[in-house]
Design an enzyme around this catalytic site. Structure first.
Site, PDB file in Angstrom:
ATOM      1  N   GLU A 211      62.616 119.851 -40.160  1.00  0.00           N
ATOM      2  CA  GLU A 211      63.391 121.080 -40.488  1.00  0.00           C
ATOM      3  C   GLU A 211      63.911 121.760 -39.047  1.00  0.00           C
ATOM      4  O   GLU A 211      63.032 122.179 -38.394  1.00  0.00           O
ATOM      5  CB  GLU A 211      62.952 122.083 -41.426  1.00  0.00           C
ATOM      6  CG  GLU A 211      62.608 121.460 -42.745  1.00  0.00           C
ATOM      7  CD  GLU A 211      62.074 122.476 -43.752  1.00  0.00           C
ATOM      8  OE1 GLU A 211      62.145 123.696 -43.610  1.00  0.00           O
ATOM      9  OE2 GLU A 211      61.633 122.053 -44.581  1.00  0.00           O
TER      10      GLU A 211
ATOM     11  N   GLU B   2      55.166 121.808 -46.258  1.00  0.00           N
ATOM     12  CA  GLU B   2      54.905 122.707 -45.737  1.00  0.00           C
ATOM     13  C   GLU B   2      53.466 123.303 -46.376  1.00  0.00           C
ATOM     14  O   GLU B   2      53.414 124.673 -46.818  1.00  0.00           O
ATOM     15  CB  GLU B   2      55.697 124.082 -45.647  1.00  0.00           C
ATOM     16  CG  GLU B   2      56.892 124.005 -44.685  1.00  0.00           C
ATOM     17  CD  GLU B   2      57.644 124.982 -44.117  1.00  0.00           C
ATOM     18  OE1 GLU B   2      57.706 126.200 -44.744  1.00  0.00           O
ATOM     19  OE2 GLU B   2      58.326 125.001 -43.105  1.00  0.00           O
TER      20      GLU B   2
HETATM   21  C1  GAL Z   1      60.906 126.103 -44.634  1.00  0.00           C
HETATM   22  C2  GAL Z   1      60.868 125.545 -45.840  1.00  0.00           C
HETATM   23  C3  GAL Z   1      62.111 125.148 -46.639  1.00  0.00           C
HETATM   24  C4  GAL Z   1      62.990 126.213 -46.556  1.00  0.00           C
HETATM   25  C5  GAL Z   1      63.176 126.654 -45.072  1.00  0.00           C
HETATM   26  C6  GAL Z   1      64.168 128.126 -44.744  1.00  0.00           C
HETATM   27  O1  GAL Z   1      59.699 126.909 -44.372  1.00  0.00           O
HETATM   28  O2  GAL Z   1      59.980 124.072 -45.717  1.00  0.00           O
HETATM   29  O3  GAL Z   1      61.885 124.435 -47.769  1.00  0.00           O
HETATM   30  O4  GAL Z   1      62.433 127.216 -47.218  1.00  0.00           O
HETATM   31  O5  GAL Z   1      61.840 127.279 -44.628  1.00  0.00           O
HETATM   32  O6  GAL Z   1      63.796 128.995 -46.013  1.00  0.00           O
END
Ligand code: GAL
Length: 648
Positions: A300, A142
């Protein structure tokens, strides 16, 4: 469609690794992503590397035929690095180093950080170059177009300006620095926006360039990583996982040299009662697909209730885990990786829930995930299909930045009108592309160009051409306001779009959170909000007028015939039903087929290719929906997706 999980072996006792991998295999997980935060385990002391633990878990997955996405671990440099090279930490607006102990806090230009990044990436990519399980590399995590305020970064920014403008006089001219005695007489006087004053206090031209530079600077860092990965692992795909963050990079340039886009998708878990407040996550998915105009991945995906840096929110309702993943598929995602396998028991993120809770007992959400994995294996017929669209919405990073630098009125934000149009076209079962404004317009019948605030001459020219040759274009308020340097254009609004729209803005009224009445020629009434361009319809036909305020009776929405096409101008921001009405008229006139009568937030999209056409029908509401579609009665539970192969 492939389903995966984000896995953090470094968070768990080794005794769990095989058990986890067994359960993944049994459940049908096909991909795991690992490594993005594990630098201190890969290099526990400077120059001392240890990949044996990763070898071990990679073998465990390989034995179970589970593919791996490996990440470069540069998001979180180890503390020894910061201790030895304190300048590797980012410098904040107050001129001080920001705190360690968090993540993503490194300076992209610090030579020690760069050197160590290169070393760890070299080591990792060489070691796993021929590992049969590695199907892709993710760069960092990110990445944001962070503003670091250290001396090195300021020097880089000055260099960027030198390359762009050549001389200090040219910078002064471009920025209009004769305001507030802001003229530079030496490059050294150019400094970032230190201190705590809102950015709106600084020269918007300077701020826009600073944002552009910050994005380019981040992309330089991405390219550096990509080059090493490509050199050592030729043929393996490379991506980075992106999202909508505070300091957004230019998406199009970020992914230019990468193989595919991956996105972190966290749709909301409570649908607001007021439907005016709800925008489907399909908007983000369509924007992500539009970056490279090709299918993408979710790196994700929502797996549990979200919390940590905000109070915790509702846990995903039944069918959301499965439904939202299939919604991503319906909008062009081919692989969906869920964050995360198991909820962390330590660290700041322990309440951002994964598929399995702290208890390590798989529950309701996991069961639904298992059903998703099973269904994914039955969806092979979708492979090779893509979204094709006759409607595009234009996005521009310059506008994104410029509106953040100078918010126009209370409640107004750049993405909102795009979302309103996206929602309206979706209401009619239309596939919508959201594309960068520099992309070609070929193949589209309708282009929505909302708030074309910072002017790009080439885009303007192409919009005229597109309309002249038969396309329909939709323009809105706040178009043609600024030149490319973020200075106001001295000409009646919408300046460069005046001839295309056939209107002139006599004056404007930024009404913020107030509303104004609107009336269409057929007598129907709507509310306008945020902003009112009071239009003088020079050549255009008036579709709606204001029905309150001192400009009652003046034009608010117009239609202009330009060449063989039509140019619409929407001078205010309306309720959703206003866009539904307008979009339907435009679809009819533009001869684009659509579906009438879908319930609100039931989304229909089509993927096609390889001689197949697949229809997705998704109930993105928390109510049962009963309706008929092309003569067929359908009944969908909340967040249920129906997928059907159509006859070509
Ligand atoms: C995303 C990030 C993850 C985790 C997730 C939920 O933004 O890439 O590493 O932090 O959020 O918190």
């Amino acid at each position: 469609m492939k389903i995966g999980v984000d896995y953090y072996p470094e968070h768990w006792d080794k005794a769990l690794w095989e058990k986890d991998a067994d359960l993944m295999q049994k459940t049908g997980v096909e991909v795991v992503r690992m490594g993005e935060f594990a630098w201190c385990r890969f290099e526990p002391a400077e120059g001392e590397y240890d990949f044996t633990w990763l070898d071990e878990i990679m073998d465990i997955f390989a034995e179970r035929k589970i593919d791996v996405v490996l990440c470069t671990p540069t998001n979180c440099p180890p503390l020894w690095l910061y201790e030895k090279y304190p300048d590797a930490v980012m410098t904040g607006r107050d001129g001080h180093k920001i705190a360690t102990g968090i993540r993503g806090h490194r300076c992209y230009n610090n030579p020690d950080f760069i050197r160590h990044s290169k070393q760890i990436i070299e080591k990792m990519t060489r070691r796993y170059a021929n590992h049969k399980s590695v199907i892709a590399w993710q760069i960092d995590n990110e990445l944001e177009a962070n503003f670091c305020h250290c001396e090195i970064c300021i020097g880089e920014f000055r260099q960027w300006l030198k390359e762009k403008y050549g001389s200090i006089e040219a910078v002064n001219k471009a920025y209009g620095n004769n305001m507030w005695s802001g003229e530079y007489s030496a490059w050294e006087q150019i400094k970032p926006a230190y201190g705590s004053h809102p950015y709106a206090w600084f020269n918007p031209s300077f701020m826009l360039d600073f944002n552009r530079y910050a994005s380019d600077n981040m992309i330089k860092y991405v390219k550096m990583q990509a080059e090493i990965i490509r050199k050592n692992c030729p043929g393996t795909m490379i991506t980075t996982n992106t999202w909508f963050c505070e300091n957004m990079p230019d998406f199009y340039k970020t992914f230019q040299d990468l193989d595919f886009v991956s996105y972190d998708n966290y749709p909301i878990t409570k649908i607001p009662e007021n439907s005016e407040e709800y925008y489907s996550h399909a908007f983000h998915l369509d924007l992500m697909r539009g970056i490279k105009r090709q299918n993408f991945w979710i790196m994700e995906q929502l797996s549990g209730g979200m919390g940590c840096w905000m109070p915790m929110v509702h846990t995903p309702r039944p069918r959301m885990i499965k439904g939202y993943s299939l919604q991503a598929l319906a909008h062009g995602a081919d692989t969906v990786v869920h964050f995360r396998w198991r909820t962390a028991v330590s660290g700041a993120e322990m309440f951002w829930h994964g598929l399995i809770d702290h208890s390590n007992v798989p529950g309701r959400r996991f069961d639904e995930f298992a059903q998703l994995c099973k269904q994914a294996k039955e969806l092979d017929f979708i492979d090779g299909t893509e979204i094709k669209s006759q409607v595009a919405i234009l996005y521009s990073s310059d506008n994104e930045y410029a509106f953040k630098i100078q918010p126009q009125t209370r409640g107004m934000y750049y993405l909102e009108q795009m979302k309103l149009f996206h929602a309206a076209f979706s209401r009619y079962g239309i596939n919508v592309d959201i594309i960068g404004q520099h992309e070609a317009f070929d193949g589209y019948k309708i282009i929505v160009a909302p708030q074309m605030y910072v002017t790009d001459e080439d885009v303007v020219k192409r919009l005229y051409e597109f309309t002249k040759t038969g396309g329909s274009v939709i323009l809105t308020n706040r178009s043609g306001v600024k030149d490319e340097n973020n200075k106001c254009i001295m000409s009646p609004l919408p300046t460069v779009f005046k001839n295309l729209a056939g209107v002139c803005v006599e004056e404007y009224d930024p009404i913020g959170e107030d509303t104004v009445a609107l009336r269409f020629a057929d007598g129907s009434e709507y509310k306008g909000r945020q902003w009112c361009d009071v239009l003088c319809a020079e050549n255009a036909k008036v579709l709606a007028t204001y029905d309150s305020q001192f400009y009652k009776g003046k034009a608010a929405i117009t239609e202009n015939v330009y060449g063989e096409g039509l140019a619409y101008y929407v001078g205010t921001v309306g309720e959703k039903k206003l866009y539904n009405k307008l979009v339907k008229e435009i679809l009819l006139k533009s001869k684009v087929d659509f579906i009438d009568g879908l319930p609100e937030n039931v989304e229909v999209t089509i993927r096609e290719g390889n001689g197949k056409k697949v229809r997705f029908i998704f109930n993105d509401t928390d109510n049962m929906q009963t309706f008929s579609l092309k003569g067929k009665e359908l009944c969908l539970a909340p967040f249920e997706m129906q997928i059907e192969l159509l006859d070509k």
